[in-house]
Scaffold this active site. Structure first.
Site, PDB file in Angstrom:
ATOM      1  N   TYR A  58      28.921  74.276  31.630  1.00 54.09           N
ATOM      2  CA  TYR A  58      27.880  73.708  32.945  1.00 54.09           C
ATOM      3  C   TYR A  58      28.832  73.884  34.203  1.00 54.09           C
ATOM      4  CZ  TYR A  58      25.015  71.433  29.404  1.00 54.09           C
ATOM      5  OH  TYR A  58      24.175  71.205  28.490  1.00 54.09           O
ATOM      6  N   ASN A  97      19.108  64.929  25.549  1.00 57.97           N
ATOM      7  CA  ASN A  97      17.777  65.471  25.426  1.00 57.97           C
ATOM      8  C   ASN A  97      16.904  64.197  24.605  1.00 57.97           C
ATOM      9  OD1 ASN A  97      18.157  67.993  26.139  1.00 57.97           O
ATOM     10  ND2 ASN A  97      18.753  68.669  24.024  1.00 57.97           N
ATOM     11  N   HIS A 110      16.547  74.859  30.801  1.00 56.24           N
ATOM     12  CA  HIS A 110      16.194  73.794  31.428  1.00 56.24           C
ATOM     13  C   HIS A 110      15.692  73.745  33.025  1.00 56.24           C
ATOM     14  CE1 HIS A 110      17.495  70.783  28.442  1.00 56.24           C
ATOM     15  NE2 HIS A 110      18.189  71.535  28.167  1.00 56.24           N
ATOM     16  N   ARG A 138      17.950  77.549  36.764  1.00 57.00           N
ATOM     17  CA  ARG A 138      18.781  77.061  35.637  1.00 57.00           C
ATOM     18  C   ARG A 138      18.736  78.115  34.460  1.00 57.00           C
ATOM     19  NH1 ARG A 138      17.806  72.618  38.374  1.00 57.00           N
ATOM     20  NH2 ARG A 138      19.350  70.796  38.461  1.00 57.00           N
TER      21      ARG A 138
HETATM   22 FE1  HDD Z   1      22.711  72.314  27.745  1.00 55.65          FE
HETATM   23  C1  HDD Z   1      21.424  72.567  31.054  1.00 55.65           C
HETATM   24  C2  HDD Z   1      21.040  69.333  27.610  1.00 55.65           C
HETATM   25  C3  HDD Z   1      23.737  72.181  24.577  1.00 55.65           C
HETATM   26  C4  HDD Z   1      24.493  75.046  28.434  1.00 55.65           C
HETATM   27  N1  HDD Z   1      21.369  71.060  29.033  1.00 55.65           N
HETATM   28  C5  HDD Z   1      21.166  71.232  30.275  1.00 55.65           C
HETATM   29  C6  HDD Z   1      20.122  70.236  30.882  1.00 55.65           C
HETATM   30  C7  HDD Z   1      20.230  69.543  29.851  1.00 55.65           C
HETATM   31  C8  HDD Z   1      20.916  69.912  28.758  1.00 55.65           C
HETATM   32  C9  HDD Z   1      19.411  68.154  29.826  1.00 55.65           C
HETATM   33  C10 HDD Z   1      19.662  70.162  32.074  1.00 55.65           C
HETATM   34  C11 HDD Z   1      20.522  69.483  33.240  1.00 55.65           C
HETATM   35  C12 HDD Z   1      19.937  69.366  34.478  1.00 55.65           C
HETATM   36  O1  HDD Z   1      18.856  68.636  34.276  1.00 55.65           O
HETATM   37  O2  HDD Z   1      20.143  69.961  35.260  1.00 55.65           O
HETATM   38  N2  HDD Z   1      22.318  71.046  26.368  1.00 55.65           N
HETATM   39  C13 HDD Z   1      21.843  69.836  26.500  1.00 55.65           C
HETATM   40  C14 HDD Z   1      21.905  69.125  25.031  1.00 55.65           C
HETATM   41  C15 HDD Z   1      22.851  69.900  24.430  1.00 55.65           C
HETATM   42  C16 HDD Z   1      22.880  71.299  25.055  1.00 55.65           C
HETATM   43  C17 HDD Z   1      21.497  67.692  24.992  1.00 55.65           C
HETATM   44  C18 HDD Z   1      23.322  69.871  23.085  1.00 55.65           C
HETATM   45  C19 HDD Z   1      23.612  68.530  22.626  1.00 55.65           C
HETATM   46  N3  HDD Z   1      23.921  73.398  26.797  1.00 55.65           N
HETATM   47  C20 HDD Z   1      24.173  73.345  25.396  1.00 55.65           C
HETATM   48  C21 HDD Z   1      25.339  74.232  25.060  1.00 55.65           C
HETATM   49  C22 HDD Z   1      25.587  74.834  26.257  1.00 55.65           C
HETATM   50  C23 HDD Z   1      24.906  74.486  27.395  1.00 55.65           C
HETATM   51  C24 HDD Z   1      25.785  74.392  23.677  1.00 55.65           C
HETATM   52  C25 HDD Z   1      26.611  76.053  26.329  1.00 55.65           C
HETATM   53  C26 HDD Z   1      27.607  75.973  25.469  1.00 55.65           C
HETATM   54  N4  HDD Z   1      22.912  73.486  29.531  1.00 55.65           N
HETATM   55  C27 HDD Z   1      23.733  74.737  29.356  1.00 55.65           C
HETATM   56  C28 HDD Z   1      23.875  75.263  30.883  1.00 55.65           C
HETATM   57  C29 HDD Z   1      22.889  74.489  31.602  1.00 55.65           C
HETATM   58  C30 HDD Z   1      22.470  73.455  30.700  1.00 55.65           C
HETATM   59  C31 HDD Z   1      23.473  76.658  30.862  1.00 55.65           C
HETATM   60  C32 HDD Z   1      21.765  75.202  32.459  1.00 55.65           C
HETATM   61  C33 HDD Z   1      21.927  74.644  33.889  1.00 55.65           C
HETATM   62  C34 HDD Z   1      23.073  73.878  33.875  1.00 55.65           C
HETATM   63  O3  HDD Z   1      23.513  73.644  32.612  1.00 55.65           O
HETATM   64  O4  HDD Z   1      23.425  73.143  34.801  1.00 55.65           O
HETATM   65  O5  HDD Z   1      24.956  75.464  31.304  1.00 55.65           O
END
Ligand code: HDD
Length: 713
Positions: free
Chosen positions: A374, A160, A89, A86
């Site tokens: 995501y 989170n 995370h 990922r």
């Molecule tokens: Fe995110 C993973 C939580 C903002 C893009 N995020 C990811 C995971 C968590 C969060 C818990 C891990 C999920 C798992 O266990 O597979 N992220 C948050 C929270 C945010 C947040 C609580 C703000 C409130 N995230 C955020 C933004 C973006 C992303 C603004 C992009 C616009 N997040 C991602 C991602 C991930 C990710 C890059 C990495 C792997 C995945 O999604 O599946 O798309």
């Protein structure tokens, strides 16, 4: 359906769904589980393998033959075992469980998850910055992502352990992640925020101030996932059976209470048990000690949307619990470890865009951006758009549509029509009209009539009020830890102008005490007062909000706590038994820690199993220490530097330490003074146990803080 003790008078209608059992996802996964018991070793094409040790060669000492399909298949599969981790995370650990709504939940949302008696879930906890192989206890945000396999499709609550975020608009997410991740030229540091690029970005982006303050608090290294709060962060919507929509914020409140490691302990754990959090969750679940949270919501009626002194669409803001109380609407229990890390924990694909009828989005610009990100990232990480077919990701309800083909398609779609409308396949699969129950998804009918604009609302301007609110809500010890955190982090920043920007331009807007304390440690002069513009400084509520302190929900009892009992040959067996019984009775876990793994020969001739060696489960993995008596045992322990260190380290980390009978001699040898708070000695177990439990319920002996700082250990 569970009763919610907090909201007895606040019940809505409830209904049960008997056909959906809590283990329905486990049953669904069963069709893909593979057990090799009594199986022959075969190739992927089913051919039995006669020799799994040698390649096919031209002569005993000759080269390998190209035709060795058995070797080629094995090596080819191995060579391709890894998938991209990922992007954030990457390091995580997960568990299966179930969610039970309270009766009041259905009042706010028509979603089946709030009506059905029980819904299976899969929850993954993660750190954000580090790679998959990094440490568990680094200073970082923890992900808290739950997939609810509801009877109406999957709902993911991807949150989170902190209720706010670093940025307000998803447009800045790639910038933020590039800044926080290991630096691009040398891939340093791993799992750490203490480096130039992060603090450079932060110092130039005042909207990060509030969240950075949270990450500088002890919340950034939870003692155990079970002691950690969770938050949906954004404002979402719940839609009830009448179609009425309300804004909500989701909270996970740990039933065990909240508590964290302290920084020195967290750092030591990087070396002594880099898997600390995941190991503890795994072992606890294995031992039947389940993890539990209540799901809470803060509800804001649509007409009240604009009545706050901040914007509820701004993810850098909380809604203080004093302004809108948290109402508990259900309970989460995690009770089963995955069978296979890769198949489940690694391949699970969460998305805030996975919602079900009765739940909807708000216009929070951070959330809106996440809705794209995501799904997009899964294409690369999981190899295409069929990731929903991976067993851990597929819903437990039946689902059919006209999406077809692409990489790794598993489903064998029968029938001739893969379009809608059709008359060839009887018009199926067909649409379902929206309805109060089991209807098709319908977005909230919000009126949007606006100019296209690439900009931000003025209501997002206040960057500091809530940072001050957080600071003012901390106890003295917590404030001290925050000061130490900024001081340490900035000490790792090489460029002085970045350090100065934080100390002179950011911290004075949060607290002059904070700015001065950090400034002093860095030899940086601090301005006389706040430096932000009036808008950014803000005028929001800043008086203390109790729930923002970790101390507000300390465990209070000894449940789930890990207690080391130090012993060696010659120990008093009766004391060990009594201690173990009493601790287990209170819900704690007791470990006999000894100089070796050989069974201990007690003074009365009994044999006692040693659970770990002194350096196997060191004091940083425990919550408290008790030295059992026995003349010979103490004599032996006194000769062991490790046992003296055990006590000193526990003392430094503010842990309660007790000694029974001759155990007090080991205390003395370690230089610990029994007249001090939380250093308890007594002739019998019952003399020390009550006081011991009281301190343990408070998590640490906070009064010892100043003294402990003088300890070299
Ligand atoms: Fe995110 C993973 C939580 C903002 C893009 N995020 C990811 C995971 C968590 C969060 C818990 C891990 C999920 C798992 O266990 O597979 N992220 C948050 C929270 C945010 C947040 C609580 C703000 C409130 N995230 C955020 C933004 C973006 C992303 C603004 C992009 C616009 N997040 C991602 C991602 C991930 C990710 C890059 C990495 C792997 C995945 O999604 O599946 O798309």
């Amino acid at each position: 359906m569970s009763k919610n003790p907090h909201t007895e008078s606040n019940r809505g209608p409830a209904s049960a769904n008997p056909e959906l059992k809590r283990d329905s996802k486990s049953k669904d996964l069963a069709r893909d589980r593979m057990d090799a018991t009594d199986q022959d070793l075969r190739t992927n094409q089913g051919v039995r393998i006669a020799d799994n040790h040698n390649q096919l060669k031209a002569g005993e000492r000759g080269p390998t033959l190209m035709e060795d399909f058995i070797f080629r298949e094995k090596m080819n599969h191995f060579d391709n075992e890894r998938i991209p981790e990922r992007i954030v995370h990457a390091r995580g650990a997960a568990a299966h469980g179930y969610f039970e709504p309270y009766e009041n939940a259905a009042r706010y949302s028509k979603a089946a998850v709030f009506r059905d008696a029980v819904t299976p879930v899969f929850t993954r906890f993660s750190t954000v910055q580090g790679s998959r192989g990094s440490n568990d206890t680094v200073r970082d945000v923890r992900g808290f992502a739950t997939k609810f396999y509801t009877s109406e499709g999957n709902w993911d609550l991807v949150g989170n352990n902190m209720p706010v975020f670093f940025i307000q608009d998803a447009m800045k997410f790639p910038d933020f992640v590039h800044a926080v991740k290991p630096e691009p030229h040398n891939e340093i540091p791993q799992g750490q925020s203490a480096h130039d690029t992060l603090w450079d970005f932060v110092s130039l982006m005042p909207e990060t101030a509030h969240m950075i303050l949270w990450t500088m608090s002890d919340r950034a290294f939870p003692r155990h996932y079970r002691f950690m709060e969770g938050f949906g962060v954004h404002t979402f919507r719940l839609v009830d059976a009448e179609g009425k929509s309300r804004f909500v914020k989701f909270h996970w409140k740990p039933i065990a209470g909240t508590c964290s490691l302290i920084w020195d302990e967290a750092q030591l754990l990087w070396g002594r048990d880099p898997d600390f959090n995941r190991r503890e969750m795994w072992k606890d679940i294995q031992n039947g000690d389940v993890l539990e949270w209540e799901l809470g919501i803060q509800v804001v009626e649509e007409e009240d949307e604009m009545s706050f002194d901040y914007d509820i669409l701004d993810a850098t803001k909380i809604i203080p619990e004093e302004e809108v109380p948290v109402e508990m609407i259900g309970k989460l229990t995690l009770n089963r470890n995955p069978d296979n890390y890769f198949a489940e924990t690694e391949q699970v694909a969460f998305s805030p865009g996975h919602i079900v009828p009765g739940i909807d989005f708000s216009n929070d610009p951070l959330l809106q951006g996440r809705l794209f990100s995501y799904l997009d990232t899964q294409m690369l990480r999981l190899g295409g758009p069929n990731f929903h077919e991976i067993p851990i990701n597929r819903p437990v309800c039946p689902f059919a549509n006209n999406q077809r083909d692409s990489m790794h398609r598993q489903t064998i779609n029968t029938g001739q029509a893969s379009y809608e409308p059709n008359s060839i396949d009887g018009g199926h699969p067909s649409e379902t009209a929206p309805g109060p129950e089991r209807g098709g998804f319908e977005s909230v009918n919000e009126k949007v009539d606006a100019h296209k604009i690439r900009g931000r609302s003025d209501s997002f301007q206040d960057h500091y009020s809530q940072a001050r609110l957080f600071w003012n809500s901390q106890t003295d010890v917590e404030k001290e830890h925050i000061i130490e955190a900024y001081t340490f982090e900035l000490s790792k920043v090489e460029r002085p102008y970045i350090r100065e920007r934080i100390i002179q331009w950011m911290l004075p807007n949060i607290s002059m005490d904070l700015a001065q304390a950090v400034g002093e440690m860095h030899g940086v002069e601090v301005p006389d007062g706040p430096t932000a513009s009036e808008e950014e400084y803000g005028r929001g509520r800043t008086e203390k909000s109790e729930p923002l302190s970790l101390m507000a929900r300390l465990p209070g009892d000894i449940k789930h706590r890990k207690v080391a009992i130090l012993a060696a040959d010659g120990v008093d067996a009766g004391e060990i038994t009594e201690l173990k019984d009493k601790l287990t009775e209170g819900g704690a876990m007791a470990f006999v820690i000894a100089p070796s793994m050989a069974p201990l020969k007690a003074a009365n001739g009994e044999t006692i199993e040693s659970d770990a060696m002194l350096n196997g489960l060191p004091s940083v993995t425990m919550d408290a220490v008790i030295v059992a008596g026995g003349e010979e045992s103490i004599k032996r322990l006194r000769k062991s530097g490790l046992s003296l260190y055990y006590l000193q380290e526990a003392y430094k980390h503010l842990k309660v330490i007790a000694a029974v009978s001759q155990g007090s001699e080991l205390m003395e040898a370690a230089g610990l003074d029994s007249s001090e708070e939380g250093v308890i000695v007594g002739e019998r177990v019952e003399d020390v146990f009550g006081e011991f439990c009281e301190y343990l319920g408070q998590h640490r002996v906070w009064a010892r803080n100043d003294k402990a700082n003088e300890m070299p250990a």
